[in-house]
Design a protein around this motif. Structure first.
Motif, PDB file in Angstrom:
ATOM      1  N   GLU A  72       0.827  -1.209   0.000  1.00 38.24           N
ATOM      2  CA  GLU A  72       0.000   0.000   0.000  1.00 38.24           C
ATOM      3  C   GLU A  72       0.858   1.255   0.000  1.00 38.24           C
ATOM      4  O   GLU A  72       0.596   2.208  -0.732  1.00 38.24           O
ATOM      5  CB  GLU A  72      -0.947  -0.004   1.209  1.00 38.24           C
ATOM      6  CG  GLU A  72      -2.050  -1.042   1.126  1.00 38.24           C
ATOM      7  CD  GLU A  72      -2.860  -0.930  -0.159  1.00 38.24           C
ATOM      8  OE1 GLU A  72      -3.299   0.196  -0.495  1.00 38.24           O
ATOM      9  OE2 GLU A  72      -3.035  -1.955  -0.842  1.00 38.24           O
ATOM     10  N   GLU A  73       1.918   1.279   0.831  1.00 40.86           N
ATOM     11  CA  GLU A  73       2.809   2.436   0.847  1.00 40.86           C
ATOM     12  C   GLU A  73       3.526   2.579  -0.493  1.00 40.86           C
ATOM     13  O   GLU A  73       3.694   3.700  -0.999  1.00 40.86           O
ATOM     14  CB  GLU A  73       3.842   2.289   1.963  1.00 40.86           C
ATOM     15  CG  GLU A  73       3.271   2.442   3.369  1.00 40.86           C
ATOM     16  CD  GLU A  73       4.339   2.328   4.448  1.00 40.86           C
ATOM     17  OE1 GLU A  73       5.524   2.139   4.104  1.00 40.86           O
ATOM     18  OE2 GLU A  73       3.979   2.431   5.627  1.00 40.86           O
ATOM     19  N   GLY A  74       3.937   1.461  -1.049  1.00 40.88           N
ATOM     20  CA  GLY A  74       4.648   1.490  -2.325  1.00 40.88           C
ATOM     21  C   GLY A  74       3.792   2.023  -3.458  1.00 40.88           C
ATOM     22  O   GLY A  74       4.280   2.765  -4.321  1.00 40.88           O
ATOM     23  N   LYS A  75       2.518   1.668  -3.471  1.00 36.89           N
ATOM     24  CA  LYS A  75       1.616   2.158  -4.509  1.00 36.89           C
ATOM     25  C   LYS A  75       1.466   3.677  -4.426  1.00 36.89           C
ATOM     26  O   LYS A  75       1.437   4.363  -5.459  1.00 36.89           O
ATOM     27  CB  LYS A  75       0.248   1.478  -4.390  1.00 36.89           C
ATOM     28  CG  LYS A  75       0.255   0.015  -4.823  1.00 36.89           C
ATOM     29  CD  LYS A  75      -1.155  -0.542  -4.974  1.00 36.89           C
ATOM     30  CE  LYS A  75      -1.866  -0.684  -3.658  1.00 36.89           C
ATOM     31  NZ  LYS A  75      -3.183  -1.386  -3.813  1.00 36.89           N
ATOM     32  N   VAL A  76       1.385   4.192  -3.203  1.00 37.10           N
ATOM     33  CA  VAL A  76       1.274   5.643  -3.015  1.00 37.10           C
ATOM     34  C   VAL A  76       2.542   6.337  -3.511  1.00 37.10           C
ATOM     35  O   VAL A  76       2.485   7.350  -4.222  1.00 37.10           O
ATOM     36  CB  VAL A  76       1.011   5.986  -1.538  1.00 37.10           C
ATOM     37  CG1 VAL A  76       1.115   7.496  -1.307  1.00 37.10           C
ATOM     38  CG2 VAL A  76      -0.360   5.477  -1.102  1.00 37.10           C
ATOM     39  N   LEU A  77       3.701   5.794  -3.141  1.00 36.34           N
ATOM     40  CA  LEU A  77       4.973   6.393  -3.554  1.00 36.34           C
ATOM     41  C   LEU A  77       5.132   6.347  -5.073  1.00 36.34           C
ATOM     42  O   LEU A  77       5.525   7.343  -5.693  1.00 36.34           O
ATOM     43  CB  LEU A  77       6.143   5.665  -2.885  1.00 36.34           C
ATOM     44  CG  LEU A  77       6.286   5.848  -1.370  1.00 36.34           C
ATOM     45  CD1 LEU A  77       7.335   4.902  -0.814  1.00 36.34           C
ATOM     46  CD2 LEU A  77       6.632   7.295  -1.024  1.00 36.34           C
ATOM     47  N   ALA A  78       4.831   5.213  -5.673  1.00 36.85           N
ATOM     48  CA  ALA A  78       4.991   5.067  -7.124  1.00 36.85           C
ATOM     49  C   ALA A  78       4.089   6.019  -7.890  1.00 36.85           C
ATOM     50  O   ALA A  78       4.417   6.430  -9.016  1.00 36.85           O
ATOM     51  CB  ALA A  78       4.709   3.622  -7.538  1.00 36.85           C
ATOM     52  N   ALA A  79       2.961   6.371  -7.293  1.00 36.28           N
ATOM     53  CA  ALA A  79       2.017   7.271  -7.953  1.00 36.28           C
ATOM     54  C   ALA A  79       2.473   8.732  -7.920  1.00 36.28           C
ATOM     55  O   ALA A  79       1.920   9.571  -8.640  1.00 36.28           O
ATOM     56  CB  ALA A  79       0.638   7.151  -7.305  1.00 36.28           C
ATOM     57  N   LEU A  80       3.478   9.050  -7.111  1.00 37.37           N
ATOM     58  CA  LEU A  80       3.949  10.434  -6.993  1.00 37.37           C
ATOM     59  C   LEU A  80       4.587  10.940  -8.280  1.00 37.37           C
ATOM     60  O   LEU A  80       4.432  12.097  -8.652  1.00 37.37           O
ATOM     61  CB  LEU A  80       4.966  10.557  -5.850  1.00 37.37           C
ATOM     62  CG  LEU A  80       4.458  10.312  -4.430  1.00 37.37           C
ATOM     63  CD1 LEU A  80       5.631  10.346  -3.447  1.00 37.37           C
ATOM     64  CD2 LEU A  80       3.401  11.344  -4.041  1.00 37.37           C
ATOM     65  N   HIS A  81       5.338  10.043  -8.949  1.00 37.73           N
ATOM     66  CA  HIS A  81       6.079  10.444 -10.155  1.00 37.73           C
ATOM     67  C   HIS A  81       6.560   9.186 -10.870  1.00 37.73           C
ATOM     68  O   HIS A  81       6.899   8.189 -10.216  1.00 37.73           O
ATOM     69  CB  HIS A  81       7.282  11.316  -9.765  1.00 37.73           C
ATOM     70  CG  HIS A  81       7.909  12.034 -10.906  1.00 37.73           C
ATOM     71  ND1 HIS A  81       8.814  11.432 -11.757  1.00 37.73           N
ATOM     72  CD2 HIS A  81       7.773  13.318 -11.359  1.00 37.73           C
ATOM     73  CE1 HIS A  81       9.216  12.302 -12.662  1.00 37.73           C
ATOM     74  NE2 HIS A  81       8.595  13.458 -12.446  1.00 37.73           N
ATOM     75  N   PRO A  82       6.621   9.196 -12.192  1.00 37.03           N
ATOM     76  CA  PRO A  82       7.079   8.007 -12.937  1.00 37.03           C
ATOM     77  C   PRO A  82       8.495   7.560 -12.596  1.00 37.03           C
ATOM     78  O   PRO A  82       8.842   6.390 -12.810  1.00 37.03           O
ATOM     79  CB  PRO A  82       6.992   8.465 -14.403  1.00 37.03           C
ATOM     80  CG  PRO A  82       5.977   9.552 -14.410  1.00 37.03           C
ATOM     81  CD  PRO A  82       6.143  10.257 -13.093  1.00 37.03           C
ATOM     82  N   ASN A  83       9.327   8.479 -12.086  1.00 35.88           N
ATOM     83  CA  ASN A  83      10.728   8.135 -11.788  1.00 35.88           C
ATOM     84  C   ASN A  83      10.926   7.521 -10.405  1.00 35.88           C
ATOM     85  O   ASN A  83      12.051   7.143 -10.045  1.00 35.88           O
ATOM     86  CB  ASN A  83      11.616   9.367 -11.910  1.00 35.88           C
ATOM     87  CG  ASN A  83      11.786   9.837 -13.347  1.00 35.88           C
ATOM     88  OD1 ASN A  83      11.272   9.211 -14.272  1.00 35.88           O
ATOM     89  ND2 ASN A  83      12.473  10.941 -13.549  1.00 35.88           N
ATOM     90  N   ILE A  84       9.864   7.418  -9.617  1.00 29.24           N
ATOM     91  CA  ILE A  84       9.994   6.851  -8.275  1.00 29.24           C
ATOM     92  C   ILE A  84      10.252   5.351  -8.337  1.00 29.24           C
ATOM     93  O   ILE A  84       9.576   4.608  -9.059  1.00 29.24           O
ATOM     94  CB  ILE A  84       8.729   7.120  -7.436  1.00 29.24           C
ATOM     95  CG1 ILE A  84       8.615   8.608  -7.093  1.00 29.24           C
ATOM     96  CG2 ILE A  84       8.733   6.283  -6.157  1.00 29.24           C
ATOM     97  CD1 ILE A  84       9.646   9.114  -6.097  1.00 29.24           C
ATOM     98  N   VAL A  85      11.253   4.931  -7.573  1.00 37.51           N
ATOM     99  CA  VAL A  85      11.566   3.509  -7.369  1.00 37.51           C
ATOM    100  C   VAL A  85      11.264   3.203  -5.907  1.00 37.51           C
ATOM    101  O   VAL A  85      11.754   3.904  -5.015  1.00 37.51           O
ATOM    102  CB  VAL A  85      13.057   3.221  -7.671  1.00 37.51           C
ATOM    103  CG1 VAL A  85      13.401   1.772  -7.349  1.00 37.51           C
ATOM    104  CG2 VAL A  85      13.375   3.540  -9.120  1.00 37.51           C
ATOM    105  N   VAL A  86      10.449   2.187  -5.660  1.00 37.22           N
ATOM    106  CA  VAL A  86      10.050   1.876  -4.286  1.00 37.22           C
ATOM    107  C   VAL A  86      11.168   1.086  -3.594  1.00 37.22           C
ATOM    108  O   VAL A  86      11.570   0.018  -4.055  1.00 37.22           O
ATOM    109  CB  VAL A  86       8.734   1.075  -4.254  1.00 37.22           C
ATOM    110  CG1 VAL A  86       8.346   0.752  -2.806  1.00 37.22           C
ATOM    111  CG2 VAL A  86       7.621   1.859  -4.938  1.00 37.22           C
ATOM    112  N   LYS A  87      11.645   1.628  -2.499  1.00 37.97           N
ATOM    113  CA  LYS A  87      12.753   1.037  -1.751  1.00 37.97           C
ATOM    114  C   LYS A  87      12.187   0.129  -0.659  1.00 37.97           C
ATOM    115  O   LYS A  87      11.449   0.581   0.217  1.00 37.97           O
ATOM    116  CB  LYS A  87      13.599   2.153  -1.146  1.00 37.97           C
ATOM    117  CG  LYS A  87      14.999   1.769  -0.700  1.00 37.97           C
ATOM    118  CD  LYS A  87      15.744   3.047  -0.312  1.00 37.97           C
ATOM    119  CE  LYS A  87      17.162   2.772   0.144  1.00 37.97           C
ATOM    120  NZ  LYS A  87      17.831   4.024   0.573  1.00 37.97           N
TER     121      LYS A  87
END
Length: 217
Positions: A72-87
């Motif tokens: 769930e946290e990763g989906k939110v982060l990935a939605a911020l910008h196309p260049n986001i990589v979920v750590k």
């Protein structure tokens, strides 16, 4: 080899970017806190600002440690910008989450890796990057650079596409050794990157050049 900067400091990110050699950014909750950035909204806005500065992969770390929370946290982060990589941390539920992210087209960086076995699991799950922590391994009495070489050899033999992102860089020599050991990426604070510029013979040569230039009027 790609160069990432490991910081949440915007001035450092801009300075590294101005050098023309910056390929991306990694950061984490500790680095965010160091810059006084607290709260989910402030942190997410900071990630967006970083993405506006650097056109490359930006690692944004989840805080959860169970599968559902990580996803769930990763989906939110990935939605911020196309260049986001979920750590994602190297734990059992982290590996499961990396597989889910991979299947759903979300890039990942598997962090806190300290062994070849962990690196194999991350690659099998489809991680975009795997982050061995060189400095921390050295601190424990083992050889962090040997681990980079071992992972690079395994990935080549097995045909894994996961990129080795060498982390916990302590000095400029670490960066050079990572290049020799086969790392695809290094992530470092600004100081070690700038340290690559320095050599006493360069300083002496420049001093002599300037002296001769003055004599020429």
């Amino acid at each position: 080899m790609k160069f990432f900067i490991d910081t949440a400091n915007l001035d450092h990110i801009r300075e590294a970017h101005a050098l023309g050699i910056l390929d991306g950014v990694t950061t984490n909750p500790s680095l965010m806190a160091k810059e006084g950035i607290k709260g989910t909204e402030a942190i997410n806005n900071h990630y967006k600002t970083i993405c506006e500065i650097v056109d490359g992969d930006i690692s944004a770390e989840v805080l959860g440690t169970d599968f559902n929370t990580i996803v769930e946290e990763g989906k939110v982060l990935a939605a911020l910008h196309p260049n986001i990589v979920v750590k994602v941390p190297m734990i059992k539920d982290g590996v499961k989450a990396i597989k889910w992210f991979t299947d759903n087209g979300i890039k990942t960086n598997c962090t806190l890796v300290f062994s070849a076995g962990q690196a194999i699991l991350a690659a099998k799950a489809g991680a975009t990057y795997v982050s061995p922590f060189i400095g921390r391994i050295d601190d424990s009495g083992w050889d962090g650079m040997q681990l980079i070489s071992q992972i690079a050899n395994i990935y080549t033999l097995q045909g894994f596409e996961t990129q080795i992102l060498a982390a916990s860089i302590r000095n400029a020599n670490h960066i050079i050794q990572c290049a020799e050991a086969g790392a695809d990426v290094i992530t470092s604070p600004l100081e070690p990157i700038l340290g690559l510029l320095k050599h006493p013979l360069t300083d002496l040569g420049l001093e002599k050049f300037l002296e001769d230039a003055k004599k020429m009027g």
